[in-house]
Design a protein around this motif. Structure first.
Motif, PDB file in Angstrom:
ATOM      1  N   VAL A  42      31.138 -19.763  49.751  1.00  0.00           N
ATOM      2  CA  VAL A  42      31.256 -20.370  48.423  1.00  0.00           C
ATOM      3  C   VAL A  42      31.382 -21.894  48.602  1.00  0.00           C
ATOM      4  O   VAL A  42      32.217 -22.353  49.384  1.00  0.00           O
ATOM      5  N   THR A  82      32.148 -17.358  42.034  1.00  0.00           N
ATOM      6  CA  THR A  82      33.235 -16.887  42.890  1.00  0.00           C
ATOM      7  C   THR A  82      33.669 -15.516  42.390  1.00  0.00           C
ATOM      8  O   THR A  82      33.599 -15.242  41.207  1.00  0.00           O
ATOM      9  N   THR A  83      34.092 -14.703  43.297  1.00  0.00           N
ATOM     10  CA  THR A  83      34.461 -13.352  42.904  1.00  0.00           C
ATOM     11  C   THR A  83      35.955 -13.261  42.632  1.00  0.00           C
ATOM     12  O   THR A  83      36.645 -14.260  42.644  1.00  0.00           O
ATOM     13  N   ALA A  84      36.374 -12.060  42.404  1.00  0.00           N
ATOM     14  CA  ALA A  84      37.796 -11.770  42.231  1.00  0.00           C
ATOM     15  C   ALA A  84      38.355 -12.290  40.923  1.00  0.00           C
ATOM     16  O   ALA A  84      39.550 -12.397  40.783  1.00  0.00           O
ATOM     17  N   ILE A 112      25.503 -11.431  49.471  1.00  0.00           N
ATOM     18  CA  ILE A 112      26.746 -10.737  49.784  1.00  0.00           C
ATOM     19  C   ILE A 112      27.601 -11.565  50.749  1.00  0.00           C
ATOM     20  O   ILE A 112      27.142 -11.937  51.833  1.00  0.00           O
ATOM     21  N   LEU A 113      28.828 -11.849  50.354  1.00  0.00           N
ATOM     22  CA  LEU A 113      29.801 -12.588  51.176  1.00  0.00           C
ATOM     23  C   LEU A 113      29.310 -13.966  51.630  1.00  0.00           C
ATOM     24  O   LEU A 113      29.678 -14.447  52.697  1.00  0.00           O
ATOM     25  N   ARG A 114      28.446 -14.553  50.792  1.00  0.00           N
ATOM     26  CA  ARG A 114      27.984 -15.923  51.063  1.00  0.00           C
ATOM     27  C   ARG A 114      29.162 -16.887  51.129  1.00  0.00           C
ATOM     28  O   ARG A 114      30.240 -16.590  50.587  1.00  0.00           O
ATOM     29  N   ARG A 153      29.237 -10.255  41.299  1.00  0.00           N
ATOM     30  CA  ARG A 153      29.563  -9.435  42.469  1.00  0.00           C
ATOM     31  C   ARG A 153      31.037  -9.051  42.514  1.00  0.00           C
ATOM     32  O   ARG A 153      31.885  -9.765  41.999  1.00  0.00           O
ATOM     33  N   GLY A 198      37.178 -18.112  47.993  1.00  0.00           N
ATOM     34  CA  GLY A 198      36.511 -17.707  46.758  1.00  0.00           C
ATOM     35  C   GLY A 198      36.445 -16.195  46.637  1.00  0.00           C
ATOM     36  O   GLY A 198      35.858 -15.666  45.701  1.00  0.00           O
ATOM     37  N   TYR A 199      37.053 -15.505  47.600  1.00  0.00           N
ATOM     38  CA  TYR A 199      37.089 -14.044  47.598  1.00  0.00           C
ATOM     39  C   TYR A 199      38.535 -13.580  47.739  1.00  0.00           C
ATOM     40  O   TYR A 199      39.290 -14.166  48.511  1.00  0.00           O
ATOM     41  N   CYS A 200      38.851 -12.479  47.042  1.00  0.00           N
ATOM     42  CA  CYS A 200      40.215 -11.952  47.190  1.00  0.00           C
ATOM     43  C   CYS A 200      40.357 -11.210  48.521  1.00  0.00           C
ATOM     44  O   CYS A 200      41.461 -11.068  49.040  1.00  0.00           O
ATOM     45  N   LEU A 201      39.245 -10.715  49.022  1.00  0.00           N
ATOM     46  CA  LEU A 201      39.230 -10.085  50.353  1.00  0.00           C
ATOM     47  C   LEU A 201      38.197 -10.829  51.180  1.00  0.00           C
ATOM     48  O   LEU A 201      37.146 -11.211  50.667  1.00  0.00           O
ATOM     49  N   LEU A 250      23.346  -5.037  57.296  1.00  0.00           N
ATOM     50  CA  LEU A 250      23.531  -4.432  55.978  1.00  0.00           C
ATOM     51  C   LEU A 250      22.991  -5.324  54.850  1.00  0.00           C
ATOM     52  O   LEU A 250      23.152  -5.012  53.678  1.00  0.00           O
ATOM     53  N   GLU A 299      21.450 -14.380  40.154  1.00  0.00           N
ATOM     54  CA  GLU A 299      22.779 -14.610  40.719  1.00  0.00           C
ATOM     55  C   GLU A 299      22.882 -16.047  41.203  1.00  0.00           C
ATOM     56  O   GLU A 299      21.879 -16.705  41.461  1.00  0.00           O
ATOM     57  N   GLU A 339      25.663  -3.047  47.549  1.00  0.00           N
ATOM     58  CA  GLU A 339      25.275  -4.197  46.735  1.00  0.00           C
ATOM     59  C   GLU A 339      23.776  -4.466  46.918  1.00  0.00           C
ATOM     60  O   GLU A 339      23.058  -4.720  45.964  1.00  0.00           O
ATOM     61  N   LYS A 340      23.339  -4.394  48.159  1.00  0.00           N
ATOM     62  CA  LYS A 340      21.931  -4.675  48.443  1.00  0.00           C
ATOM     63  C   LYS A 340      21.035  -3.619  47.790  1.00  0.00           C
ATOM     64  O   LYS A 340      20.036  -3.943  47.147  1.00  0.00           O
ATOM     65  N   GLN A 374      31.707  -6.019  48.238  1.00  0.00           N
ATOM     66  CA  GLN A 374      31.027  -6.821  49.268  1.00  0.00           C
ATOM     67  C   GLN A 374      31.656  -6.616  50.637  1.00  0.00           C
ATOM     68  O   GLN A 374      30.981  -6.625  51.656  1.00  0.00           O
ATOM     69  N   ASN A 375      32.982  -6.454  50.644  1.00  0.00           N
ATOM     70  CA  ASN A 375      33.685  -6.288  51.912  1.00  0.00           C
ATOM     71  C   ASN A 375      33.514  -4.895  52.493  1.00  0.00           C
ATOM     72  O   ASN A 375      33.265  -4.741  53.676  1.00  0.00           O
ATOM     73  N   PHE A 376      33.681  -3.896  51.647  1.00  0.00           N
ATOM     74  CA  PHE A 376      33.721  -2.523  52.159  1.00  0.00           C
ATOM     75  C   PHE A 376      32.395  -1.782  52.050  1.00  0.00           C
ATOM     76  O   PHE A 376      32.138  -0.860  52.816  1.00  0.00           O
ATOM     77  N   PRO A 395      28.963  -3.360  51.598  1.00  0.00           N
ATOM     78  CA  PRO A 395      27.946  -4.397  51.367  1.00  0.00           C
ATOM     79  C   PRO A 395      26.550  -3.832  51.118  1.00  0.00           C
ATOM     80  O   PRO A 395      25.792  -4.360  50.297  1.00  0.00           O
ATOM     81  N   ALA A 396      26.209  -2.751  51.816  1.00  0.00           N
ATOM     82  CA  ALA A 396      24.865  -2.199  51.652  1.00  0.00           C
ATOM     83  C   ALA A 396      24.642  -1.657  50.245  1.00  0.00           C
ATOM     84  O   ALA A 396      23.516  -1.643  49.751  1.00  0.00           O
ATOM     85  N   MET A 429      27.164  -7.223  59.268  1.00  0.00           N
ATOM     86  CA  MET A 429      26.815  -7.768  57.949  1.00  0.00           C
ATOM     87  C   MET A 429      25.331  -8.125  57.872  1.00  0.00           C
ATOM     88  O   MET A 429      24.684  -7.913  56.851  1.00  0.00           O
ATOM     89  N   CYS A 450      34.198  -8.471  45.007  1.00  0.00           N
ATOM     90  CA  CYS A 450      34.604  -8.829  46.372  1.00  0.00           C
ATOM     91  C   CYS A 450      35.005  -7.586  47.163  1.00  0.00           C
ATOM     92  O   CYS A 450      34.791  -7.515  48.368  1.00  0.00           O
ATOM     93  N   VAL A 451      35.553  -6.587  46.482  1.00  0.00           N
ATOM     94  CA  VAL A 451      35.906  -5.354  47.177  1.00  0.00           C
ATOM     95  C   VAL A 451      34.641  -4.676  47.694  1.00  0.00           C
ATOM     96  O   VAL A 451      34.553  -4.268  48.860  1.00  0.00           O
TER      97      VAL A 451
END
Lengths: 77, 167
Positions: free
Chosen positions: B104, A60-62, B100-102, A26, B55-58, B89, A55, A38-39, A31-33, A35-36, B86, A28-29
């Motif tokens: 960590v 961890t992302t980033a 998504i955004l689980r 995934r 675990g996320y940069c953002l 979505l 998955e 990704e789904k 997922q934040n901006f 998210p849909a 969230m 992280c950018v």
């Protein structure tokens, strides 16, 4: 450089993409901006195309950001 | 992101060179001598620390709309109603399991910290703080943790508007 030579050089940078059985990494950018997106992407991959996508909650992302944008190992172990 | 790892057909890798130069600048403290260099403290305290914390940069709970006025009122509304948004979505925000955004798991965050420790990332964070504090003293600006202090707000908002000028 001749076109034929360019093609030969860039062959080294072509990546082989699997037909099936993917590990999903995934962003992280996204997922934040977005998210849909990704789904929907996973829905298309799994439900529409019937692909096997795995998955892991521990992922961890980033990594890309961490390694290439802001942080670079100063010591090699 | 992979581009920097591989040399161009000409045999060089500009991204890697830039990364190495920045690493040297952080280690030796040169970064505090320029406006853009000083902003590395802001990157360390946001993206850098969030990687280790979440675990996320953002991460939505850390994003302050007032720090990003360019995103407008819709973004502010989204942050205010982040859990409901969230969920709708399809995210798994702050919950266990994949998605998504689980959230960590702690053991994975500890592993991330260990990676930073053994590769020198933690030490580089320390140096960014140390050199930045020194520069804040030199500039006569108050230095503190987080973003609620004079030096942080200075480096976050200052722009001499000459970075793209040919003059």
């Amino acid at each position: 450089m001749k076109a034929e030579g360019k093609k030969r050089i860039w062959l080294d940078y072509q990546k082989e993409i699997a037909d099936d059985r993917f590990f999903y990494v995934r962003s992280c950018v996204r997922q934040n901006f977005f998210p849909a997106s990704e789904k929907v992407f996973l829905q298309i991959m799994k439900d529409e195309l019937g692909k096997d996508v795995f998955e892991n909650a521990s992922h961890t992302t980033a990594r890309a950001l961490a390694i290439t944008v802001m942080w670079f190992p100063s010591k090699r172990q | 992101m992979y581009v920097v790892r591989y040399p161009l057909p000409q045999g060089n890798a500009p991204g890697l060179l830039i990364t190495v130069l920045r690493a040297v600048s952080q280690d030796l403290g040169y970064f505090i001598e320029s406006e853009k260099g000083r902003q590395q403290l802001a990157i360390k305290r946001t993206v850098g620390e969030w990687i280790l914390k979440y675990g996320y940069c953002l991460y939505p709970s850390e994003i302050k709309p007032e720090a990003h006025p360019e995103q407008g009122p819709v973004w502010e509304w989204e942050v205010e109603h982040i859990h409901e948004v969230m969920d709708r979505l399809g995210a798994n925000y702050q919950k266990t399991g994949p998605g998504i955004l689980r959230s960590v798991p702690d053991e994975d965050l500890k592993e991330l910290k260990k990676i930073f420790d053994v590769t020198g990332g933690t030490e580089r964070f320390r140096k960014i703080e140390e050199y930045s504090r020194k520069k804040a003293d030199e500039m006569g600006l108050k230095f503190g943790d987080g973003d609620d202090n004079e030096y942080f707000m200075h480096i976050y908002t200052t722009n001499n508007n000459k970075h793209t000028s040919r003059e």
